[in-house]
Design an enzyme around this catalytic site. Structure first.
Site, PDB file in Angstrom:
ATOM      1  N   CYS A  72       0.875  -1.161   0.000  1.00 44.11           N
ATOM      2  CA  CYS A  72       0.000   0.000   0.000  1.00 44.11           C
ATOM      3  C   CYS A  72       0.922   1.223   0.000  1.00 44.11           C
ATOM      4  O   CYS A  72       2.080   1.112  -0.376  1.00 44.11           O
ATOM      5  CB  CYS A  72      -0.951  -0.015   1.192  1.00 44.11           C
ATOM      6  N   ARG A  73       0.439   2.332   0.441  1.00 40.87           N
ATOM      7  CA  ARG A  73       1.267   3.543   0.426  1.00 40.87           C
ATOM      8  C   ARG A  73       2.416   3.444   1.421  1.00 40.87           C
ATOM      9  O   ARG A  73       3.554   3.696   1.102  1.00 40.87           O
ATOM     10  CB  ARG A  73       0.403   4.765   0.727  1.00 40.87           C
TER      11      ARG A  73
END
Length: 195
Positions: A72-73
């Protein structure tokens, strides 16, 4: 060993993930929103948003029989995805330490697309705007200050539990959804690349 260490998912750093991708021995699932994925993603990764993954873990699990790295980020949503998939019986899961930010900081290849705001930035904008407007409006209607208190409590709860109700709601907005991010499309991509 502390309780937090006992539940910490297996990790992979950007250099190790690069080696795994070069060897073709891993599948990378990016659990960010389609808008975030379109902005930048690891070449060859699959976009499986966290909410879709949670809802359809059994169907997705049937198409994932190799090693999987979740990204994810920054790593938080990938950690949640790891818990969901390991609960569905997928044993070989790892999370990219530091997420896409660490991957980019390592100078690894990234496919760039149309720039969009990531989900965390959207949450900050919405929460900050609600707090600011409720405090300003409370000059005229004093009870509105409690809206700011409610948002503050929600953000505190989000930090403590590592979940974000506002982020989950924002992820469902059309701006954050993609036309090709439904279960049949994702399963089709996973099948196609396996063949």
């Amino acid at each position: 060993m502390s309780t937090s260490e006992a539940v910490r998912p297996a990790a992979v750093d950007p250099a190790e993930l690069g080696e795994l991708l070069a060897a073709g021995t891993v599948r990378v699932l990016d659990v960010r929103t389609p808008a975030e994925f379109e902005t930048a993603h690891i070449p060859g990764s699959y976009n499986v948003p966290l909410d879709l993954l949670k809802e359809h873990r059994a169907e997705l699990r049937a198409h994932l029989d190799e090693d999987v790295v979740l990204i994810c980020r920054s790593g938080a949503r990938a950690g949640q995805a790891e818990q969901v998939l390991s609960g569905a019986g997928l044993p070989r899961l790892r999370v990219l330490t530091g997420g896409l930010l660490a991957w980019q900081n390592a100078g690894a290849p990234v496919t760039q697309g149309k720039p969009r705001w990531d989900l965390e930035r959207q949450v900050r904008l919405v929460a900050g705007s609600i707090v600011l407007l409720s405090i300003l409006a409370s000059i005229f209607v004093p009870g509105l200050k409690w809206i700011a208190a409610f948002i503050g409590a929600g953000l505190t709860f989000a930090a403590v539990t590592n979940t974000c109700a506002m982020g989950m709601m924002l992820a469902k907005l059309p701006y954050n959804r993609g036309a090709s991010c439904d279960l049949p499309t994702i399963v089709g991509q996973l099948r196609e690349d396996r063949a």
